[in-house]
Design a protein around this motif. Structure first.
Motif, short mmCIF file in Angstrom:
data_model
loop_
_atom_site.label_atom_id
_atom_site.label_comp_id
_atom_site.label_asym_id
_atom_site.label_seq_id
_atom_site.Cartn_x
_atom_site.Cartn_y
_atom_site.Cartn_z
N ARG A 57 0.85 -1.20 0.00
CA ARG A 57 0.00 0.00 0.00
C ARG A 57 0.88 1.24 0.00
NH1 ARG A 57 -5.00 -1.44 3.01
NH2 ARG A 57 -5.07 0.66 3.85
N ARG A 58 0.48 2.24 -0.79
CA ARG A 58 1.26 3.47 -0.82
C ARG A 58 0.97 4.30 0.43
NH1 ARG A 58 -2.08 7.34 -5.08
NH2 ARG A 58 -4.02 6.18 -4.98
N ILE A 59 2.01 4.75 1.09
CA ILE A 59 1.86 5.64 2.25
C ILE A 59 2.96 6.70 2.21
CG2 ILE A 59 0.87 3.79 3.68
CD1 ILE A 59 3.59 3.97 5.30
N ASN A 60 2.82 7.71 3.06
CA ASN A 60 3.85 8.73 3.23
C ASN A 60 4.87 8.19 4.25
OD1 ASN A 60 1.02 10.64 3.22
ND2 ASN A 60 2.60 11.09 1.72
N SER A 61 6.09 7.93 3.81
CA SER A 61 7.07 7.32 4.74
C SER A 61 7.55 8.33 5.78
CB SER A 61 8.26 6.74 3.97
OG SER A 61 8.96 7.74 3.25
N CYS A 62 7.31 9.62 5.57
CA CYS A 62 7.71 10.63 6.55
C CYS A 62 6.83 10.60 7.79
CB CYS A 62 7.71 12.03 5.93
SG CYS A 62 6.05 12.69 5.61
N LEU A 63 5.63 10.04 7.67
CA LEU A 63 4.70 10.00 8.81
C LEU A 63 4.53 8.56 9.30
CD1 LEU A 63 1.88 12.58 7.91
CD2 LEU A 63 3.86 12.88 9.40
N ALA A 64 5.58 7.76 9.16
CA ALA A 64 5.52 6.37 9.60
C ALA A 64 6.75 6.08 10.45
CB ALA A 64 5.47 5.44 8.40
N LEU A 65 6.55 5.74 11.71
CA LEU A 65 7.70 5.39 12.56
C LEU A 65 8.21 4.01 12.15
CD1 LEU A 65 6.69 6.48 16.17
CD2 LEU A 65 8.17 7.67 14.54
N ALA A 66 9.51 3.91 11.96
CA ALA A 66 10.10 2.62 11.57
C ALA A 66 9.79 1.55 12.61
CB ALA A 66 11.61 2.77 11.40
N VAL A 67 9.89 1.91 13.89
CA VAL A 67 9.72 0.91 14.95
C VAL A 67 8.31 0.32 14.93
CG1 VAL A 67 9.08 2.63 16.71
CG2 VAL A 67 10.10 0.47 17.41
N SER A 68 7.35 1.10 14.49
CA SER A 68 5.96 0.63 14.46
C SER A 68 5.72 -0.30 13.28
CB SER A 68 5.01 1.83 14.40
OG SER A 68 3.67 1.42 14.44
#
Lengths: 165, 348
Positions: A57-68
């Motif tokens: 799924r396409r998402i904004n990677s700037c608003l996604a915490l890696a740890v999550s």
């Protein structure tokens, strides 16, 4: 704080020891894994330059915490071509001048690939524009982007039909 | 961004315990929270990641005819569920008119409800904002305020709640299911969000540790499937908050409006149910003069909070348009520009 996570990035499993929970997927890719194809534009979810696929799924990677996103499967612009052969969306962007400076282009292409998988736009240019509205282009290449998306969608649909025939 | 502890509890009880402590807050997809943290507006000392909590990502049909939507269902998945869009078309249209495809793919149902009521002065940490810093004052009152609230505002805060999704939900009597330190309870969505009054920093009726686990649409929400629309005017065609919006849902029987539901967005600190307007519509034949009368009733208490008197007229016109389109019938497919009054329209 030691936060071990594991991600599959462009088909390759990576075990990563995060030392900071603040790291976004965008910063992880660019600053720690040297995958700089994904661009940082606004860093606030407004421009779409950082678009990647997470579990398809396409998402904004700037608003996604890696740890999550421990365990996620990630596709970036570096992972979409078939060897030397560009992805059909990449080829269509070249054929239709879907860019000028190129900064937003990786995000546009990842968003376009995500859109085709979502199957929501079809051959309707109005739906393509609406469904691509999360990707800004300051050069104003929108007309070419829309044409490229329509052609890529048509080519991929025809290829799928041939494959299933 | 201020540093924080990160915990990912395995179950709802552990999540509530972790989030009840001072400085803790829940993290779902983070599309609003991480943006606020990057700007220094939200400064939690601990994030409690709820994205892996089991059982919260399902849509269930209940035996009483209600629909129960888990708090972790993603906005895009709900909107693109063909059966959901057929039965609750105004909700699907509102979802698709909000944010961008990328954000809708990430954002959750519970997160959408819990996004902050906000304005540019809330975002600008150099500005005075009672919502961000209680007692600091409100720079929006004498600032750029053409997009601010016209209903339910106070001198303390004139910001609006930006959710599109919540507008048809409140019209359809949606209920929020909450797990908290004292067990499970539920609240009408109508009372989840608070008006600012003297305490704009207290945005919702939730207590520390409360976790929204599901949203429920009662059986009666299905009665409006044939005549329901969400119409939203923005400053650009797509990917912008509403200047003003309206969800209209009608039950039309033998040429008469049996029951009407109406709510407005972009006009107040909460999704705004227009009950007086619903009463104006009930039992009447649908026509343009009736819609105008309903629109006047919906905005009867409105007053400008700044340079935004135009929104009172605009909101009335959007109400008329939403009612007109709803009465004409729900389209077979959501228009290419969801929520847009500029889509090709039948019956308008």
């Amino acid at each position: 704080m030691n936060l071990p996570i594991s991600l599959t990035i462009n088909g390759v499993r990576r075990d990563i020891a995060l030392d900071d929970p603040r790291v976004t997927l965008l910063d992880l890719l660019r600053e720690r894994l040297d995958l700089t194809g994904t661009k940082k534009g606004c860093d606030r979810g407004q421009c779409g330059a950082c678009t990647i696929l997470v579990d398809g799924r396409r998402i904004n990677s700037c608003l996604a915490l890696a740890v999550s996103h421990d365990g996620a499967e990630i596709t970036t612009i570096e992972g979409v071509a078939y060897g030397e052969e560009p992805h059909p969306v990449q080829a269509a962007f070249i054929a239709h001048d879907g860019f000028q400076c190129g900064f937003c282009t990786p995000g546009q292409i990842m968003s376009g690939i995500g859109l085709i998988q979502e199957g929501q736009a079809g051959d309707d240019p109005e739906r393509v524009r609406e469904c691509m509205s999360g990707n800004l282009c300051r050069c104003g290449a929108y007309a070419g982007i829309t044409e490229a998306m329509l052609e890529a969608q048509a080519n991929m649909t025809a290829a799928n039909r041939r494959r299933s025939a | 961004m201020m540093n924080f502890d990160y915990v990912r509890p395995a179950n709802v009880a552990d999540a509530i315990a972790a989030a009840s402590e001072q400085g803790s807050t829940y993290l779902a997809s983070g599309t609003n929270l991480l943006d606020l943290m990057k700007g220094g507006i939200s400064r939690p000392s601990r994030l409690v990641d709820v994205t892996r909590l089991p059982g919260l990502d399902r849509v269930e049909h209940l035996s009483d005819g209600a629909l129960r939507i888990g708090a972790l269902v993603r906005n895009a998945d709900l909107a693109h569920d063909a059966e959901f869009a057929r039965v609750y078309p105004a909700v699907a249209e509102a979802l698709l008119s909000g944010a961008s495809a990328q954000l809708r793919n990430a954002a959750t149902v519970g997160g959408n409800l819990m996004q902050r009521t906000r304005c540019a002065y809330f975002y600008d940490v150099a500005s005075a904002c009672n919502r961000r810093w209680p007692g600091a004052g409100c720079d929006a009152l004498k600032g750029e305020n053409r997009l601010h609230a016209v209903l339910g505002w106070s001198e303390g805060c004139i910001a609006t709640h930006p959710s599109d999704f919540c507008v048809p939900l409140v019209a359809l009597d949606a209920v929020v299911e909450i797990e908290g330190r004292s067990g499970r309870r539920e609240l009408p969505l109508e009372v989840l969000h608070r008006l600012p009054g003297d305490t704009p920093d207290r945005e919702t009726a939730l207590e520390p540790g409360d976790l929204i686990v599901a949203l429920r649409l009662p059986a009666a929400a299905k009665d409006f499937a044939a005549h329901a629309r969400y119409i939203k005017v923005r400053e650009r065609t797509s990917y912008a908050f509403a200047v003003a919006s309206a969800a209209a849902a009608l039950r039309i029987e033998n040429g008469t409006i049996g029951e009407a539901r109406l709510a407005l967005g972009g006009v107040a600190a909460k999704p705004w149910r227009a009950c007086e307007a619903e009463q104006v519509l009930a039992g009447k034949s649908p026509d343009a003069s009736l819609y105008r009368e309903a629109a006047r009733a919906a905005l009867a208490d409105a007053r400008p909070s700044g340079n935004n008197a135009f929104k009172i007229e605009l909101a009335q016109r959007i109400v008329v348009r939403a009612l007109t389109l709803a009465a004409a019938g729900t389209p077979a497919r959501i228009s290419a520009l969801p929520g847009s009054p500029f889509s090709s329209v039948a019956g308008a």
